[in-house]
Design a protein around this motif. Sequence first.
Motif, PDB file in Angstrom:
ATOM      1  N   GLU A  55       0.228  22.141   7.462  1.00  0.00           N
ATOM      2  CA  GLU A  55       0.278  23.758   8.132  1.00  0.00           C
ATOM      3  C   GLU A  55       0.735  22.625   9.700  1.00  0.00           C
ATOM      4  O   GLU A  55       1.239  22.375  10.638  1.00  0.00           O
ATOM      5  CB  GLU A  55      -0.933  24.452   8.595  1.00  0.00           C
ATOM      6  N   VAL A  56      -0.804  21.906  10.175  1.00  0.00           N
ATOM      7  CA  VAL A  56      -0.345  20.636  11.873  1.00  0.00           C
ATOM      8  C   VAL A  56       0.599  19.809  11.203  1.00  0.00           C
ATOM      9  O   VAL A  56       1.129  19.818  12.610  1.00  0.00           O
ATOM     10  CB  VAL A  56      -1.848  19.737  11.165  1.00  0.00           C
ATOM     11  N   LEU A  57       0.761  19.259  10.303  1.00  0.00           N
ATOM     12  CA  LEU A  57       2.545  18.130   9.955  1.00  0.00           C
ATOM     13  C   LEU A  57       3.657  18.970  10.813  1.00  0.00           C
ATOM     14  O   LEU A  57       4.960  18.973  10.994  1.00  0.00           O
ATOM     15  CB  LEU A  57       2.383  17.474   8.991  1.00  0.00           C
ATOM     16  N   LYS A  58       3.604  20.938   9.792  1.00  0.00           N
ATOM     17  CA  LYS A  58       4.686  21.516   9.950  1.00  0.00           C
ATOM     18  C   LYS A  58       5.373  21.858  11.700  1.00  0.00           C
ATOM     19  O   LYS A  58       5.708  21.533  12.582  1.00  0.00           O
ATOM     20  CB  LYS A  58       4.363  22.742   9.388  1.00  0.00           C
ATOM     21  N   LYS A  59       4.457  21.910  12.038  1.00  0.00           N
ATOM     22  CA  LYS A  59       4.005  22.184  13.824  1.00  0.00           C
ATOM     23  C   LYS A  59       3.744  20.610  14.927  1.00  0.00           C
ATOM     24  O   LYS A  59       3.970  20.517  15.640  1.00  0.00           O
ATOM     25  CB  LYS A  59       2.527  22.687  14.442  1.00  0.00           C
ATOM     26  N   GLU A 111      -5.149  29.361  11.950  1.00  0.00           N
ATOM     27  CA  GLU A 111      -4.578  29.847  12.447  1.00  0.00           C
ATOM     28  C   GLU A 111      -4.517  29.314  13.954  1.00  0.00           C
ATOM     29  O   GLU A 111      -3.493  28.263  15.419  1.00  0.00           O
ATOM     30  CB  GLU A 111      -3.831  31.111  12.986  1.00  0.00           C
ATOM     31  N   ASP A 112      -6.088  29.404  14.505  1.00  0.00           N
ATOM     32  CA  ASP A 112      -6.082  28.478  15.892  1.00  0.00           C
ATOM     33  C   ASP A 112      -6.116  27.815  16.096  1.00  0.00           C
ATOM     34  O   ASP A 112      -6.171  26.939  16.819  1.00  0.00           O
ATOM     35  CB  ASP A 112      -7.229  29.655  16.537  1.00  0.00           C
ATOM     36  N   LYS A 113      -7.206  27.378  15.086  1.00  0.00           N
ATOM     37  CA  LYS A 113      -7.315  25.144  14.599  1.00  0.00           C
ATOM     38  C   LYS A 113      -6.181  24.842  14.922  1.00  0.00           C
ATOM     39  O   LYS A 113      -5.731  23.546  15.473  1.00  0.00           O
ATOM     40  CB  LYS A 113      -7.919  25.376  13.667  1.00  0.00           C
ATOM     41  N   VAL A 114      -5.333  24.834  13.783  1.00  0.00           N
ATOM     42  CA  VAL A 114      -3.339  24.653  13.337  1.00  0.00           C
ATOM     43  C   VAL A 114      -3.222  24.196  15.425  1.00  0.00           C
ATOM     44  O   VAL A 114      -2.262  23.515  15.568  1.00  0.00           O
ATOM     45  CB  VAL A 114      -3.279  25.496  12.931  1.00  0.00           C
ATOM     46  N   GLU A 115      -2.968  25.066  16.221  1.00  0.00           N
ATOM     47  CA  GLU A 115      -2.629  25.737  17.317  1.00  0.00           C
ATOM     48  C   GLU A 115      -2.859  25.047  17.935  1.00  0.00           C
ATOM     49  O   GLU A 115      -2.447  24.258  18.438  1.00  0.00           O
ATOM     50  CB  GLU A 115      -2.176  27.293  17.896  1.00  0.00           C
ATOM     51  N   LYS A 116      -4.251  25.223  18.493  1.00  0.00           N
ATOM     52  CA  LYS A 116      -5.249  23.854  19.672  1.00  0.00           C
ATOM     53  C   LYS A 116      -4.958  22.416  19.013  1.00  0.00           C
ATOM     54  O   LYS A 116      -4.465  21.539  19.825  1.00  0.00           O
ATOM     55  CB  LYS A 116      -6.391  24.037  18.794  1.00  0.00           C
ATOM     56  N   VAL A 149      -3.042  19.289  20.791  1.00  0.00           N
ATOM     57  CA  VAL A 149      -3.486  18.078  21.441  1.00  0.00           C
ATOM     58  C   VAL A 149      -2.331  16.656  20.888  1.00  0.00           C
ATOM     59  O   VAL A 149      -2.218  15.580  21.304  1.00  0.00           O
ATOM     60  CB  VAL A 149      -4.492  18.043  20.501  1.00  0.00           C
ATOM     61  N   LEU A 150      -2.084  16.966  19.123  1.00  0.00           N
ATOM     62  CA  LEU A 150      -1.195  15.827  19.133  1.00  0.00           C
ATOM     63  C   LEU A 150       0.067  15.589  19.993  1.00  0.00           C
ATOM     64  O   LEU A 150       0.986  15.122  19.867  1.00  0.00           O
ATOM     65  CB  LEU A 150      -0.752  16.109  17.281  1.00  0.00           C
ATOM     66  N   ALA A 151       0.486  17.114  20.165  1.00  0.00           N
ATOM     67  CA  ALA A 151       2.293  17.132  21.317  1.00  0.00           C
ATOM     68  C   ALA A 151       1.970  16.451  22.388  1.00  0.00           C
ATOM     69  O   ALA A 151       2.855  16.100  23.132  1.00  0.00           O
ATOM     70  CB  ALA A 151       2.638  18.229  21.113  1.00  0.00           C
ATOM     71  N   ASP A 152       0.546  16.583  22.979  1.00  0.00           N
ATOM     72  CA  ASP A 152       0.792  15.497  24.670  1.00  0.00           C
ATOM     73  C   ASP A 152      -0.113  14.064  24.553  1.00  0.00           C
ATOM     74  O   ASP A 152      -0.292  13.640  23.391  1.00  0.00           O
ATOM     75  CB  ASP A 152      -0.688  16.269  24.935  1.00  0.00           C
ATOM     76  N   PRO A 153       1.271  13.229  25.105  1.00  0.00           N
ATOM     77  CA  PRO A 153       1.054  12.053  24.466  1.00  0.00           C
ATOM     78  C   PRO A 153       0.053  11.216  25.593  1.00  0.00           C
ATOM     79  O   PRO A 153      -0.091  10.414  25.075  1.00  0.00           O
ATOM     80  CB  PRO A 153       2.110  11.028  25.522  1.00  0.00           C
ATOM     81  N   ASN A 154      -0.679  12.024  26.646  1.00  0.00           N
ATOM     82  CA  ASN A 154      -2.101  11.723  27.236  1.00  0.00           C
ATOM     83  C   ASN A 154      -3.183  11.814  25.833  1.00  0.00           C
ATOM     84  O   ASN A 154      -3.738  10.685  26.816  1.00  0.00           O
ATOM     85  CB  ASN A 154      -2.038  12.656  28.411  1.00  0.00           C
ATOM     86  N   GLU A 155      -2.963  12.189  24.915  1.00  0.00           N
ATOM     87  CA  GLU A 155      -4.133  12.376  24.198  1.00  0.00           C
ATOM     88  C   GLU A 155      -3.776  10.625  23.195  1.00  0.00           C
ATOM     89  O   GLU A 155      -5.035  10.925  22.130  1.00  0.00           O
ATOM     90  CB  GLU A 155      -4.227  13.964  23.517  1.00  0.00           C
ATOM     91  N   LEU A 156      -3.195  10.060  23.443  1.00  0.00           N
ATOM     92  CA  LEU A 156      -2.719   9.081  21.620  1.00  0.00           C
ATOM     93  C   LEU A 156      -4.430   8.802  22.180  1.00  0.00           C
ATOM     94  O   LEU A 156      -4.235   7.225  21.009  1.00  0.00           O
ATOM     95  CB  LEU A 156      -1.943   8.165  22.400  1.00  0.00           C
ATOM     96  N   THR A 157      -4.477   7.695  23.538  1.00  0.00           N
ATOM     97  CA  THR A 157      -5.635   6.717  23.889  1.00  0.00           C
ATOM     98  C   THR A 157      -6.846   7.272  23.212  1.00  0.00           C
ATOM     99  O   THR A 157      -7.070   8.407  23.569  1.00  0.00           O
ATOM    100  CB  THR A 157      -5.602   6.550  24.668  1.00  0.00           C
ATOM    101  N   GLY A 158      -7.653   6.810  22.419  1.00  0.00           N
ATOM    102  CA  GLY A 158      -8.744   7.371  21.728  1.00  0.00           C
ATOM    103  C   GLY A 158      -8.284   7.948  21.087  1.00  0.00           C
ATOM    104  O   GLY A 158      -8.864   9.553  20.163  1.00  0.00           O
ATOM    105  N   LEU A 159      -7.556   8.648  19.786  1.00  0.00           N
ATOM    106  CA  LEU A 159      -6.655   9.955  19.293  1.00  0.00           C
ATOM    107  C   LEU A 159      -8.290   9.998  18.324  1.00  0.00           C
ATOM    108  O   LEU A 159      -8.848  11.498  17.824  1.00  0.00           O
ATOM    109  CB  LEU A 159      -5.586  10.057  18.213  1.00  0.00           C
ATOM    110  N   GLU A 160      -8.648   9.026  17.725  1.00  0.00           N
ATOM    111  CA  GLU A 160      -9.793   9.194  16.350  1.00  0.00           C
ATOM    112  C   GLU A 160     -11.109   9.248  17.047  1.00  0.00           C
ATOM    113  O   GLU A 160     -11.938  10.051  16.148  1.00  0.00           O
ATOM    114  CB  GLU A 160      -9.180   7.911  15.525  1.00  0.00           C
TER     115      GLU A 160
END
Length: 572
Positions: free
Chosen positions: A169-173, A132-137, A141-152
């Motif tokens: 589970e990540v996609l659901k959130k 659950e903590d991995k999914v939440e964390k 990160v995916l919800a933060d638009p500043n993290e799009l650069t270099g996400l991979e």
Amino acid sequence: MGKNKKNKNKGKNKGWKEWRNNMVAKGTISKPNPEKNVDQNKAEEDIEGKEKGRNLSPSKALAGPSNPHKNVGRQNKEEENRKVKGKHSSPPKSLSGPSVSRPGPNAPLGIRPLSPIFSNPLPAKINALSFEDKVEKLSQVLADPNELTGLELVLDRSGLKVSTDFVEEVLKKSYKSGPAAKRFFDWAGLQLGNKHSPYAWNLLVDILGNTKMFDAMWEAVKCMNKEGILSRHTFASVFTCYAMADKANEAIMTFEVMENYGCPQDVEAFNCLLCALCRYRQTAKAQNFAERMEDRFPPDADTYAILLEGCEKEGDAARAKKTFGEMIVRLGWDPANTAAYNAFLGALCKGGQVDESLKFLHVLRSRRCFPDKSFYSTAIHALSLKNKVEEAAMVFDTMLRLGYRPSSTTYNSMISAYCYAARTEDAYRLLDGMVWNGAFPDSTTYNTIFQALIKAHKVEDASSLFREMTRNEFDPDSDSLSMALVMRDLNVATMVWKHISRKGVFPQMGVIALFVNSLCENGKRQDAKMCVEDMQEKGVEVSDEILKRLMMEKNERKDPDERSSKRRREHH
């Protein structure tokens, strides 16, 4: 003259160099290291060249300094300098994380190389966290638009291990993070051997459609078709996304091309399309398309229920009557078609024809066709808004007689009708009987009755109810506070004020001014002063009107002879 100026500058430079050499000899300043500056300049030039689009060859990117002996010498000199500075000097801080080599010419587009001081938003030991903590964390990160650069690259450096359940589970959130969710989906596919579950694919289609990334959504549909996992649920998501974006024509065109993707055009898919359109207030287009396809897809009970639910959502009583008449002609009176009867009567109520809905209710009951609990709740709410207490009470009693348990919302509607008609005894009766039917009073219940009691000047009942309300941890709303503070009985008003002060939530300043004036007029200036001081202690800015009122009261309380002598002195 130019030559003299040049010689003069040359003399200045020479004097400055002599001074600098003397400082170096004394040890005041350190000796410059030209090789270090050259290497630093070369590194800056490499970075600038890469930013401009010049790709470095892998050999050049990974190559070290041209002369390793210079490197060794430089390191020895730096160690000697550190020893000379003394043991109190702090060691250099180590860079966090492993070093990152420069990407080659085949690096993915849109990924900029990270600097050695890059801080990864994902924890270093993310795999040691719970599921659950991995999914939440990762969702954060995916919800933060500043993290799009270099996400991979962020995901690569974290060492995150994924599974099919984890991706789902990540996609659901991540329903509001379409671009990031798509890139995570592609990255996770490399670990899973590009074998995502059909549910994960459907989630991705839904996410891309919700964020209006329709081109990417159709690419996902095509990939699902190649893998043979395309289903009616996928197209239901596409219908809903287009309807939500007010693109009814695109939703209808999607239904028409379903067979090209191997999905049959059957009545179930047809009803899915109509449901998506009616849910987002496009009932007219849905009904027109249903009439156009009537020969190919004859409407069934579900079709009529969907269309009538659309009429109920829009409050279109005229269209509801027309559709209901067509249903009776085609299907007859079917007691099992409860959803359609609920939607039809609800459409009449929301369309302002409550009396008409009650007439149709009698007709339905004579045909042994009964609506369920949802209609009675809708009718009671509509009748209470029109202040038709007797009709609402009749429907409420019928609901109880049929064995339906009203919800707290239905009770609140009925209590509101009684309070508006000044029938507080009946409102109290319903309040006492709520628990026996599995419903519990809430803040709306208490505030509605409390305001009715204040209007009726029932001070004792209002005080008793207020104590019960606060004991059950329900706070009075702004209207209740205002009515209580300006009422004539100062005991109730003071009791309410103490609750306000304890909570630290104060009403509008005009209401407070009326309360302070009421205290002053009734000889309770000290209480008024304490209220004002309490507000000031809690950081509330008191208006000048209230402060002037307190000062005026203070002056009026002075000795008359002292006031007259003061006026005489001011006159002279």
